[in-house]
Design a protein around this motif. Sequence first.
Motif, PDB file in Angstrom:
ATOM      1  N   ARG A   1       0.815  -1.222   0.000  1.00 41.88           N
ATOM      2  CA  ARG A   1       0.000   0.000   0.000  1.00 41.88           C
ATOM      3  C   ARG A   1       0.845   1.268   0.000  1.00 41.88           C
ATOM      4  NH1 ARG A   1      -1.663   1.706   5.516  1.00 41.88           N
ATOM      5  NH2 ARG A   1      -0.210   0.649   6.901  1.00 41.88           N
ATOM      6  N   LEU A   2       1.972   1.260   0.692  1.00 45.74           N
ATOM      7  CA  LEU A   2       2.833   2.446   0.706  1.00 45.74           C
ATOM      8  C   LEU A   2       3.608   2.604  -0.601  1.00 45.74           C
ATOM      9  CD1 LEU A   2       4.045   2.206   4.388  1.00 45.74           C
ATOM     10  CD2 LEU A   2       2.344   3.753   3.433  1.00 45.74           C
ATOM     11  N   ILE A   3       3.982   1.487  -1.186  1.00 50.85           N
ATOM     12  CA  ILE A   3       4.658   1.534  -2.481  1.00 50.85           C
ATOM     13  C   ILE A   3       3.701   2.086  -3.537  1.00 50.85           C
ATOM     14  CG2 ILE A   3       5.672   0.116  -4.319  1.00 50.85           C
ATOM     15  CD1 ILE A   3       6.674  -1.753  -2.016  1.00 50.85           C
ATOM     16  N   ALA A   4       2.447   1.636  -3.494  1.00 49.60           N
ATOM     17  CA  ALA A   4       1.442   2.134  -4.443  1.00 49.60           C
ATOM     18  C   ALA A   4       1.229   3.638  -4.264  1.00 49.60           C
ATOM     19  CB  ALA A   4       0.123   1.384  -4.252  1.00 49.60           C
ATOM     20  N   ALA A   5       1.142   4.085  -3.010  1.00 45.33           N
ATOM     21  CA  ALA A   5       0.956   5.518  -2.742  1.00 45.33           C
ATOM     22  C   ALA A   5       2.168   6.308  -3.224  1.00 45.33           C
ATOM     23  CB  ALA A   5       0.718   5.750  -1.259  1.00 45.33           C
ATOM     24  N   ASP A   6       3.354   5.769  -3.006  1.00 40.91           N
ATOM     25  CA  ASP A   6       4.573   6.430  -3.464  1.00 40.91           C
ATOM     26  C   ASP A   6       4.585   6.509  -5.000  1.00 40.91           C
ATOM     27  OD1 ASP A   6       7.252   7.516  -2.588  1.00 40.91           O
ATOM     28  OD2 ASP A   6       7.932   5.952  -3.970  1.00 40.91           O
ATOM     29  N   ASN A   7       4.175   5.432  -5.651  1.00 39.70           N
ATOM     30  CA  ASN A   7       4.094   5.437  -7.120  1.00 39.70           C
ATOM     31  C   ASN A   7       3.102   6.489  -7.605  1.00 39.70           C
ATOM     32  OD1 ASN A   7       5.942   3.356  -7.282  1.00 39.70           O
ATOM     33  ND2 ASN A   7       4.415   1.760  -7.574  1.00 39.70           N
ATOM     34  N   PHE A   8       1.968   6.601  -6.920  1.00 40.02           N
ATOM     35  CA  PHE A   8       0.958   7.589  -7.297  1.00 40.02           C
ATOM     36  C   PHE A   8       1.497   9.008  -7.110  1.00 40.02           C
ATOM     37  CE2 PHE A   8      -2.769  10.261  -6.565  1.00 40.02           C
ATOM     38  CZ  PHE A   8      -3.524   9.954  -7.687  1.00 40.02           C
ATOM     39  N   ALA A   9       2.121   9.257  -5.966  1.00 40.96           N
ATOM     40  CA  ALA A   9       2.669  10.590  -5.683  1.00 40.96           C
ATOM     41  C   ALA A   9       3.746  10.967  -6.702  1.00 40.96           C
ATOM     42  CB  ALA A   9       3.230  10.641  -4.273  1.00 40.96           C
ATOM     43  N   ARG A  10       4.586  10.016  -7.054  1.00 38.99           N
ATOM     44  CA  ARG A  10       5.639  10.275  -8.038  1.00 38.99           C
ATOM     45  C   ARG A  10       5.025  10.587  -9.405  1.00 38.99           C
ATOM     46  NH1 ARG A  10       8.379   5.828  -7.569  1.00 38.99           N
ATOM     47  NH2 ARG A  10       9.870   6.645  -6.085  1.00 38.99           N
ATOM     48  N   LYS A  11       4.052   9.796  -9.800  1.00 40.45           N
ATOM     49  CA  LYS A  11       3.407   9.971 -11.102  1.00 40.45           C
ATOM     50  C   LYS A  11       2.687  11.317 -11.210  1.00 40.45           C
ATOM     51  CE  LYS A  11      -0.483   7.690 -12.602  1.00 40.45           C
ATOM     52  NZ  LYS A  11      -1.298   6.511 -12.839  1.00 40.45           N
ATOM     53  N   LYS A  12       2.078  11.752 -10.113  1.00 46.70           N
ATOM     54  CA  LYS A  12       1.288  12.993 -10.123  1.00 46.70           C
ATOM     55  C   LYS A  12       2.059  14.200  -9.589  1.00 46.70           C
ATOM     56  CE  LYS A  12      -2.500  11.043 -11.550  1.00 46.70           C
ATOM     57  NZ  LYS A  12      -3.117  11.349 -12.810  1.00 46.70           N
ATOM     58  N   HIS A  13       3.336  13.997  -9.242  1.00 44.62           N
ATOM     59  CA  HIS A  13       4.188  15.078  -8.717  1.00 44.62           C
ATOM     60  C   HIS A  13       3.558  15.712  -7.466  1.00 44.62           C
ATOM     61  CE1 HIS A  13       6.559  14.690 -12.315  1.00 44.62           C
ATOM     62  NE2 HIS A  13       5.464  14.796 -13.026  1.00 44.62           N
ATOM     63  N   ILE A  14       3.257  14.863  -6.500  1.00 44.30           N
ATOM     64  CA  ILE A  14       2.627  15.301  -5.248  1.00 44.30           C
ATOM     65  C   ILE A  14       3.623  15.170  -4.104  1.00 44.30           C
ATOM     66  CG2 ILE A  14       0.793  14.756  -3.586  1.00 44.30           C
ATOM     67  CD1 ILE A  14      -0.914  13.809  -5.951  1.00 44.30           C
ATOM     68  N   GLY A  15       3.532  16.094  -3.155  1.00 47.86           N
ATOM     69  CA  GLY A  15       4.333  16.033  -1.927  1.00 47.86           C
ATOM     70  C   GLY A  15       5.815  16.052  -2.199  1.00 47.86           C
ATOM     71  N   PRO A  16       6.526  14.984  -1.810  1.00 43.66           N
ATOM     72  CA  PRO A  16       7.982  14.982  -1.970  1.00 43.66           C
ATOM     73  C   PRO A  16       8.438  14.993  -3.428  1.00 43.66           C
ATOM     74  CG  PRO A  16       7.220  12.843  -1.194  1.00 43.66           C
ATOM     75  CD  PRO A  16       6.036  13.759  -1.183  1.00 43.66           C
ATOM     76  N   TYR A  17       7.534  14.748  -4.353  1.00 45.23           N
ATOM     77  CA  TYR A  17       7.880  14.728  -5.766  1.00 45.23           C
ATOM     78  C   TYR A  17       7.426  15.993  -6.501  1.00 45.23           C
ATOM     79  CZ  TYR A  17       8.640   9.915  -4.507  1.00 45.23           C
ATOM     80  OH  TYR A  17       9.090   8.793  -3.878  1.00 45.23           O
ATOM     81  N   ALA A  18       6.889  16.947  -5.763  1.00 44.18           N
ATOM     82  CA  ALA A  18       6.423  18.196  -6.372  1.00 44.18           C
ATOM     83  C   ALA A  18       7.611  19.090  -6.696  1.00 44.18           C
ATOM     84  CB  ALA A  18       5.469  18.915  -5.428  1.00 44.18           C
ATOM     85  N   LYS A  19       7.455  19.857  -7.749  1.00 46.08           N
ATOM     86  CA  LYS A  19       8.517  20.793  -8.138  1.00 46.08           C
ATOM     87  C   LYS A  19       8.494  22.037  -7.254  1.00 46.08           C
ATOM     88  CE  LYS A  19       8.748  19.243 -12.907  1.00 46.08           C
ATOM     89  NZ  LYS A  19       7.817  18.144 -12.978  1.00 46.08           N
ATOM     90  N   GLU A  20       7.306  22.371  -6.747  1.00 43.58           N
ATOM     91  CA  GLU A  20       7.160  23.529  -5.858  1.00 43.58           C
ATOM     92  C   GLU A  20       6.075  23.228  -4.825  1.00 43.58           C
ATOM     93  OE1 GLU A  20       4.138  26.252  -8.429  1.00 43.58           O
ATOM     94  OE2 GLU A  20       6.230  26.255  -9.063  1.00 43.58           O
ATOM     95  N   ALA A  21       6.072  23.983  -3.757  1.00 43.65           N
ATOM     96  CA  ALA A  21       5.083  23.783  -2.699  1.00 43.65           C
ATOM     97  C   ALA A  21       3.673  24.048  -3.236  1.00 43.65           C
ATOM     98  CB  ALA A  21       5.373  24.714  -1.524  1.00 43.65           C
ATOM     99  N   ALA A  22       2.728  23.211  -2.808  1.00 43.26           N
ATOM    100  CA  ALA A  22       1.347  23.332  -3.277  1.00 43.26           C
ATOM    101  C   ALA A  22       0.555  24.270  -2.376  1.00 43.26           C
ATOM    102  CB  ALA A  22       0.690  21.956  -3.289  1.00 43.26           C
ATOM    103  N   SER A  23      -0.370  24.996  -2.979  1.00 41.23           N
ATOM    104  CA  SER A  23      -1.269  25.859  -2.204  1.00 41.23           C
ATOM    105  C   SER A  23      -2.279  24.982  -1.463  1.00 41.23           C
ATOM    106  CB  SER A  23      -2.008  26.811  -3.141  1.00 41.23           C
ATOM    107  OG  SER A  23      -2.898  26.075  -3.962  1.00 41.23           O
ATOM    108  N   ARG A  24      -3.007  25.587  -0.560  1.00 46.17           N
ATOM    109  CA  ARG A  24      -4.011  24.841   0.204  1.00 46.17           C
ATOM    110  C   ARG A  24      -5.072  24.240  -0.732  1.00 46.17           C
ATOM    111  NH1 ARG A  24      -6.460  25.400   5.728  1.00 46.17           N
ATOM    112  NH2 ARG A  24      -8.582  24.637   5.456  1.00 46.17           N
ATOM    113  N   ASP A  25      -5.499  25.023  -1.721  1.00 44.83           N
ATOM    114  CA  ASP A  25      -6.495  24.548  -2.673  1.00 44.83           C
ATOM    115  C   ASP A  25      -5.952  23.375  -3.493  1.00 44.83           C
ATOM    116  OD1 ASP A  25      -9.054  24.760  -3.995  1.00 44.83           O
ATOM    117  OD2 ASP A  25      -7.974  25.615  -5.718  1.00 44.83           O
ATOM    118  N   LYS A  26      -4.722  23.472  -3.919  1.00 44.82           N
ATOM    119  CA  LYS A  26      -4.111  22.401  -4.701  1.00 44.82           C
ATOM    120  C   LYS A  26      -3.946  21.132  -3.853  1.00 44.82           C
ATOM    121  CE  LYS A  26      -0.478  21.413  -7.981  1.00 44.82           C
ATOM    122  NZ  LYS A  26       0.621  21.928  -8.771  1.00 44.82           N
ATOM    123  N   LYS A  27      -3.605  21.312  -2.566  1.00 48.85           N
ATOM    124  CA  LYS A  27      -3.477  20.155  -1.677  1.00 48.85           C
ATOM    125  C   LYS A  27      -4.815  19.439  -1.516  1.00 48.85           C
ATOM    126  CE  LYS A  27       0.546  21.410   1.058  1.00 48.85           C
ATOM    127  NZ  LYS A  27       1.117  21.579   2.399  1.00 48.85           N
TER     128      LYS A  27
END
Length: 178
Positions: A119-145
């Motif tokens: 489950r954590l590997i899947a979440a990490d894969n999702f975050a990487r694919k969508k550039h979320i959290g640790p894989y984001a290029k820049e900090a996300a706004s509250r609305d984007k989060k």
Amino acid sequence: MNKKYSQKNTIIPLNSSKLRSLALFYVGKYATSRKKLKQYLARKVREKGWDDSEPPQIDALADEFSELGYIDDAGFAASKARSLVSRGYGLKRLEQEIFAGGIESEDQVEAMAIIEESRLIAADNFARKKHIGPYAKEAASRDKKQKQLAAFLRAGHDIKIAQKFVNADSDDIIDWDI
């Protein structure tokens, strides 16, 4: 009207032999479940019609193919689970796929174990694919989060895991103790 053209588009009704050939073609080409094979064959009978003295034996064909090992619902479910993990999807998404495939509860055990372990590997894969959290290029706004959190949930992930990734900064390392 061209006679060749009209003959080419004539629908030839199925019989037991043709139905079996269709079933063999389908299981040879696609990894499938018993339910999906039955749905396919029923659709083909509806589309083409039936021209045989006995009714179509769709259930019997599915049973036979299962006994022969051409169809393996447990293997199908496990394969779906591995595929979903690699694509970044979670437990809820697997449950939807299993329901759609008509997989019985005894055939779900291995698939559920795969998802739970990964489950954590899947979440990490999702975050990487969508550039979320640790894989984001820049900090996300509250609305984007909020949108990212919703995307995580639609992908079938648990809220705690989703929040962990969404709230992580681009230079954070995710704590895997969730």
